[in-house]
Write an enzyme that holds these catalytic residues in place. Sequence first.
Site, PDB file in Angstrom:
ATOM      1  N   LYS A 182      32.519  30.925  38.438  1.00  0.00           N
ATOM      2  CA  LYS A 182      32.559  29.619  39.111  1.00  0.00           C
ATOM      3  C   LYS A 182      31.332  29.402  39.986  1.00  0.00           C
ATOM      4  O   LYS A 182      30.853  28.293  40.112  1.00  0.00           O
ATOM      5  CB  LYS A 182      33.816  29.504  39.995  1.00  0.00           C
ATOM      6  CG  LYS A 182      35.084  29.310  39.196  1.00  0.00           C
ATOM      7  CD  LYS A 182      36.274  29.018  40.093  1.00  0.00           C
ATOM      8  CE  LYS A 182      36.777  30.220  40.836  1.00  0.00           C
ATOM      9  NZ  LYS A 182      37.334  31.285  40.021  1.00  0.00           N
ATOM     10  N   GLY A 183      30.839  30.494  40.605  1.00  0.00           N
ATOM     11  CA  GLY A 183      29.742  30.367  41.575  1.00  0.00           C
ATOM     12  C   GLY A 183      28.558  29.619  41.007  1.00  0.00           C
ATOM     13  O   GLY A 183      28.080  28.648  41.590  1.00  0.00           O
TER      14      GLY A 183
ATOM     15  N   LYS B  19      29.363  33.238  30.046  1.00  0.00           N
ATOM     16  CA  LYS B  19      29.185  34.620  29.588  1.00  0.00           C
ATOM     17  C   LYS B  19      29.357  34.816  28.087  1.00  0.00           C
ATOM     18  O   LYS B  19      29.827  35.861  27.633  1.00  0.00           O
ATOM     19  CB  LYS B  19      30.117  35.542  30.388  1.00  0.00           C
ATOM     20  CG  LYS B  19      29.772  35.517  31.889  1.00  0.00           C
ATOM     21  CD  LYS B  19      30.582  36.503  32.675  1.00  0.00           C
ATOM     22  CE  LYS B  19      29.751  37.666  33.129  1.00  0.00           C
ATOM     23  NZ  LYS B  19      30.410  38.527  34.109  1.00  0.00           N
TER      24      LYS B  19
ATOM     25  N   ARG C 269      56.191  28.551  59.621  1.00  0.00           N
ATOM     26  CA  ARG C 269      56.008  27.696  60.812  1.00  0.00           C
ATOM     27  C   ARG C 269      55.808  28.479  62.102  1.00  0.00           C
ATOM     28  O   ARG C 269      56.212  28.054  63.171  1.00  0.00           O
ATOM     29  CB  ARG C 269      57.185  26.710  60.943  1.00  0.00           C
ATOM     30  CG  ARG C 269      57.208  25.725  59.804  1.00  0.00           C
ATOM     31  CD  ARG C 269      58.460  24.941  59.759  1.00  0.00           C
ATOM     32  NE  ARG C 269      59.585  25.773  59.395  1.00  0.00           N
ATOM     33  CZ  ARG C 269      60.751  25.293  58.963  1.00  0.00           C
ATOM     34  NH1 ARG C 269      60.937  24.007  58.862  1.00  0.00           N
ATOM     35  NH2 ARG C 269      61.720  26.117  58.642  1.00  0.00           N
TER      36      ARG C 269
ATOM     37  N   VAL D 261      33.389  41.083  43.249  1.00  0.00           N
ATOM     38  CA  VAL D 261      32.415  40.770  44.305  1.00  0.00           C
ATOM     39  C   VAL D 261      32.959  41.217  45.664  1.00  0.00           C
ATOM     40  O   VAL D 261      32.234  41.735  46.507  1.00  0.00           O
ATOM     41  CB  VAL D 261      32.123  39.247  44.335  1.00  0.00           C
ATOM     42  CG1 VAL D 261      31.224  38.880  45.507  1.00  0.00           C
ATOM     43  CG2 VAL D 261      31.481  38.797  43.030  1.00  0.00           C
TER      44      VAL D 261
ATOM     45  N   GLN E 148      39.838  31.816  42.922  1.00  0.00           N
ATOM     46  CA  GLN E 148      40.750  32.531  42.026  1.00  0.00           C
ATOM     47  C   GLN E 148      40.881  31.770  40.686  1.00  0.00           C
ATOM     48  O   GLN E 148      39.941  31.126  40.282  1.00  0.00           O
ATOM     49  CB  GLN E 148      42.115  32.785  42.668  1.00  0.00           C
ATOM     50  CG  GLN E 148      42.078  33.790  43.809  1.00  0.00           C
ATOM     51  CD  GLN E 148      41.720  33.172  45.150  1.00  0.00           C
ATOM     52  OE1 GLN E 148      42.250  32.152  45.527  1.00  0.00           O
ATOM     53  NE2 GLN E 148      40.819  33.802  45.877  1.00  0.00           N
TER      54      GLN E 148
ATOM     55  N   ASP F 263      37.170  34.947  38.585  1.00  0.00           N
ATOM     56  CA  ASP F 263      35.951  35.638  38.155  1.00  0.00           C
ATOM     57  C   ASP F 263      35.395  35.083  36.845  1.00  0.00           C
ATOM     58  O   ASP F 263      34.795  35.807  36.062  1.00  0.00           O
ATOM     59  CB  ASP F 263      36.187  37.154  38.005  1.00  0.00           C
ATOM     60  CG  ASP F 263      36.818  37.751  39.246  1.00  0.00           C
ATOM     61  OD1 ASP F 263      36.393  37.359  40.344  1.00  0.00           O
ATOM     62  OD2 ASP F 263      37.743  38.576  39.116  1.00  0.00           O
ATOM     63  N   GLU F 264      35.597  33.790  36.617  1.00  0.00           N
ATOM     64  CA  GLU F 264      35.087  33.182  35.383  1.00  0.00           C
ATOM     65  C   GLU F 264      33.615  32.798  35.500  1.00  0.00           C
ATOM     66  O   GLU F 264      33.024  32.324  34.530  1.00  0.00           O
ATOM     67  CB  GLU F 264      35.897  31.916  35.032  1.00  0.00           C
ATOM     68  CG  GLU F 264      37.371  32.145  34.727  1.00  0.00           C
ATOM     69  CD  GLU F 264      38.235  32.003  35.975  1.00  0.00           C
ATOM     70  OE1 GLU F 264      37.665  31.904  37.084  1.00  0.00           O
ATOM     71  OE2 GLU F 264      39.470  31.993  35.844  1.00  0.00           O
TER      72      GLU F 264
ATOM     73  N   ASP G 143      27.000  35.280  26.126  1.00  0.00           N
ATOM     74  CA  ASP G 143      26.018  36.300  25.714  1.00  0.00           C
ATOM     75  C   ASP G 143      26.591  37.717  25.749  1.00  0.00           C
ATOM     76  O   ASP G 143      26.075  38.605  25.086  1.00  0.00           O
ATOM     77  CB  ASP G 143      24.763  36.222  26.588  1.00  0.00           C
ATOM     78  CG  ASP G 143      25.082  36.374  28.065  1.00  0.00           C
ATOM     79  OD1 ASP G 143      25.829  35.536  28.585  1.00  0.00           O
ATOM     80  OD2 ASP G 143      24.599  37.349  28.674  1.00  0.00           O
TER      81      ASP G 143
ATOM     82  N   ASN H  54      39.271  36.131  50.161  1.00  0.00           N
ATOM     83  CA  ASN H  54      39.557  36.964  48.990  1.00  0.00           C
ATOM     84  C   ASN H  54      38.689  36.539  47.805  1.00  0.00           C
ATOM     85  O   ASN H  54      38.539  37.277  46.841  1.00  0.00           O
ATOM     86  CB  ASN H  54      41.047  36.869  48.591  1.00  0.00           C
ATOM     87  CG  ASN H  54      41.547  35.439  48.460  1.00  0.00           C
ATOM     88  OD1 ASN H  54      40.884  34.495  48.869  1.00  0.00           O
ATOM     89  ND2 ASN H  54      42.741  35.270  47.904  1.00  0.00           N
TER      90      ASN H  54
ATOM     91  N   THR I 189      24.555  30.226  29.828  1.00  0.00           N
ATOM     92  CA  THR I 189      24.085  31.314  28.961  1.00  0.00           C
ATOM     93  C   THR I 189      23.398  32.456  29.712  1.00  0.00           C
ATOM     94  O   THR I 189      22.868  33.372  29.086  1.00  0.00           O
ATOM     95  CB  THR I 189      23.139  30.768  27.864  1.00  0.00           C
ATOM     96  OG1 THR I 189      22.058  30.082  28.502  1.00  0.00           O
ATOM     97  CG2 THR I 189      23.869  29.828  26.934  1.00  0.00           C
TER      98      THR I 189
ATOM     99  N   GLY J 134      35.287  35.543  45.698  1.00  0.00           N
ATOM    100  CA  GLY J 134      33.929  36.085  45.691  1.00  0.00           C
ATOM    101  C   GLY J 134      33.080  35.254  44.767  1.00  0.00           C
ATOM    102  O   GLY J 134      33.295  35.273  43.568  1.00  0.00           O
ATOM    103  N   HIS J 135      32.159  34.485  45.320  1.00  0.00           N
ATOM    104  CA  HIS J 135      31.297  33.650  44.493  1.00  0.00           C
ATOM    105  C   HIS J 135      29.862  34.126  44.613  1.00  0.00           C
ATOM    106  O   HIS J 135      29.332  34.226  45.714  1.00  0.00           O
ATOM    107  CB  HIS J 135      31.398  32.178  44.924  1.00  0.00           C
ATOM    108  CG  HIS J 135      32.730  31.565  44.620  1.00  0.00           C
ATOM    109  ND1 HIS J 135      33.111  30.329  45.046  1.00  0.00           N
ATOM    110  CD2 HIS J 135      33.773  32.039  43.904  1.00  0.00           C
ATOM    111  CE1 HIS J 135      34.338  30.069  44.606  1.00  0.00           C
ATOM    112  NE2 HIS J 135      34.750  31.097  43.926  1.00  0.00           N
TER     113      HIS J 135
HETATM  114  P1  IMP Z   1      45.319  38.435  47.298  1.00  0.00           P
HETATM  115  O1  IMP Z   1      44.786  37.096  46.964  1.00  0.00           O
HETATM  116  O2  IMP Z   1      44.370  39.286  48.100  1.00  0.00           O
HETATM  117  O3  IMP Z   1      46.700  38.373  47.904  1.00  0.00           O
HETATM  118  O4  IMP Z   1      45.516  39.239  45.914  1.00  0.00           O
HETATM  119  C1  IMP Z   1      46.490  38.848  44.947  1.00  0.00           C
HETATM  120  C2  IMP Z   1      45.934  38.963  43.535  1.00  0.00           C
HETATM  121  O5  IMP Z   1      44.901  38.013  43.343  1.00  0.00           O
HETATM  122  C3  IMP Z   1      45.311  40.317  43.197  1.00  0.00           C
HETATM  123  O6  IMP Z   1      45.539  40.600  41.813  1.00  0.00           O
HETATM  124  C4  IMP Z   1      43.833  40.091  43.425  1.00  0.00           C
HETATM  125  O7  IMP Z   1      43.034  40.974  42.668  1.00  0.00           O
HETATM  126  C5  IMP Z   1      43.706  38.669  42.902  1.00  0.00           C
HETATM  127  N1  IMP Z   1      42.560  37.943  43.463  1.00  0.00           N
HETATM  128  C6  IMP Z   1      42.430  37.411  44.701  1.00  0.00           C
HETATM  129  N2  IMP Z   1      41.242  36.795  44.825  1.00  0.00           N
HETATM  130  C7  IMP Z   1      40.622  36.913  43.644  1.00  0.00           C
HETATM  131  C8  IMP Z   1      39.358  36.430  43.137  1.00  0.00           C
HETATM  132  O8  IMP Z   1      38.575  35.735  43.818  1.00  0.00           O
HETATM  133  N3  IMP Z   1      39.069  36.765  41.850  1.00  0.00           N
HETATM  134  C9  IMP Z   1      39.928  37.473  41.071  1.00  0.00           C
HETATM  135  N4  IMP Z   1      41.104  37.932  41.492  1.00  0.00           N
HETATM  136  C10 IMP Z   1      41.453  37.647  42.768  1.00  0.00           C
END
Ligand code: IMP
Length: 431
Positions: free
Chosen positions: A16-17, A332, A145, A300, A225, A13-14, A334, A38, A415, A40-41
């Site tokens: 990246k998108g 971020k 496997r 996201v 991630q 969540d830095e 700002d 998992n 910014t 979110g961009h």
């Molecule tokens: P999983 O990837 O769903 O197995 O979750 C494992 C950990 O990674 C949890 O703490 C999630 O909140 C975190 N996580 C997974 N995907 C993201 C992402 O895109 N951004 C931030 N945290 C993530």
Amino acid sequence: MANVVVVGSQWGDEGKGKIVDWLSERADVVVRFQGGHNAGHTLVVDGNVYKLSLLPSGVVRNKLSIIGNGVVFDPHAFVAEVAKLRGQGVEITPDNLKIAENTALILSLHRELDGFREDAASNSGTKIGTTRRGIGPAYEDKVGRRGIRVMDLADLDTLPAKVDRLLTHHNALRKGLGHEEVEHEAIMQELTSVASEVLPYMDRVWKVLDDSRKAGERILFEGAQGTLLDIDHGTYPFVTSSNTVAGQAAAGSGIGPGALSYVLGITKAYTTRVGEGPFPTEQVNEIGEFLGTRGHEFGVVTGRKRRCGWFDAVLVRQAVAVNGIKGIALTKLDVLDGLDEIRVCTGYMLDGEKIDYLPASQGAQARVQPVYETLEGWKETTAGARSWNDLPAQAVKYVRHIEELIGAPVALLSTSPERDDTILVTDPFQD
Ligand code: IMP
């Protein structure tokens, strides 16, 4: 020709998108190499907001977009995301999107198992706080496997035996956890119902990338991630189930590590994380609330409120080392506008000793206490700045100090969520 790997240098969540989108305009090919839906961009392009979870960000700009073998791929989530993006006018065809044939699938039983475990762990206080999308269980089956892969959808003769083998494992587990067994027919139906929508995109991705590389095209590897969520280098066990570090770009797509020339670490000017686990600089107070509200810190994918805290230079310095980060994109800044003072963590106290790294053990990670430096804040706004001259002197000082502490320069400074609000210091593709 330079190829660029983008990774998160904190807990994801830095931002990246936006940076990946900015770079993807300069790229010919955009590749996802780990994680799944998992991620979110959020991309803002010409005022339109696109939220991607599984697809590489390049699809929005009609670049050749690739899902590499290191990804875990939920075919039903894929079909839904493609439909949603098409509804927003994005063109997605087998010409501009390819999925590696050897990519492991996420099935409904993985999602269910993820949920069963998190629910059971909630009661005992040991949950990870996963996204409940089946990521971990799918990687377990891949490494065990017994996974089903994209190419298996094309071979209906051998698929039933593979499903049987998978169910032998899962049904024993489900029984043990007190849940209903899964019928063979249900999984077959789940797979065959979606095969025709996935198979047209299947390709020998290692070959596509080899051809691109030989043709001198620019390849952008899009990490998901962040480094502290890496299965080996992160805050284990509060991590995701893949390697999120830059080295995975090679193994997770089928290209040699020599092709990865510039590693860009996306770095937020403060720190956030979602889910459980250690977070030394977390601020459970009005500062945390301020950062969360100002920075719109909600997930996201799951909509969860993110935990917020001061910038932790120890973690980012470690991320610079384990990824081989050449430069960072600082995002971020700002959000810090208007604070009287800003704190930065430069080291930790662990059991009475000062250390300058994140220890590897879970117990020690929970015990470290941050050592802070306090910097003067700035009153002016940095939002929308497009050159260093637009920034208040104190903000420039903050950025310069971060560079010094982490041992890597700022290549890009973002910014605002708008793509043009970016100060370019070094073009990663030209470096
Ligand atoms: P999983 O990837 O769903 O197995 O979750 C494992 C950990 O990674 C949890 O703490 C999630 O909140 C975190 N996580 C997974 N995907 C993201 C992402 O895109 N951004 C931030 N945290 C993530």
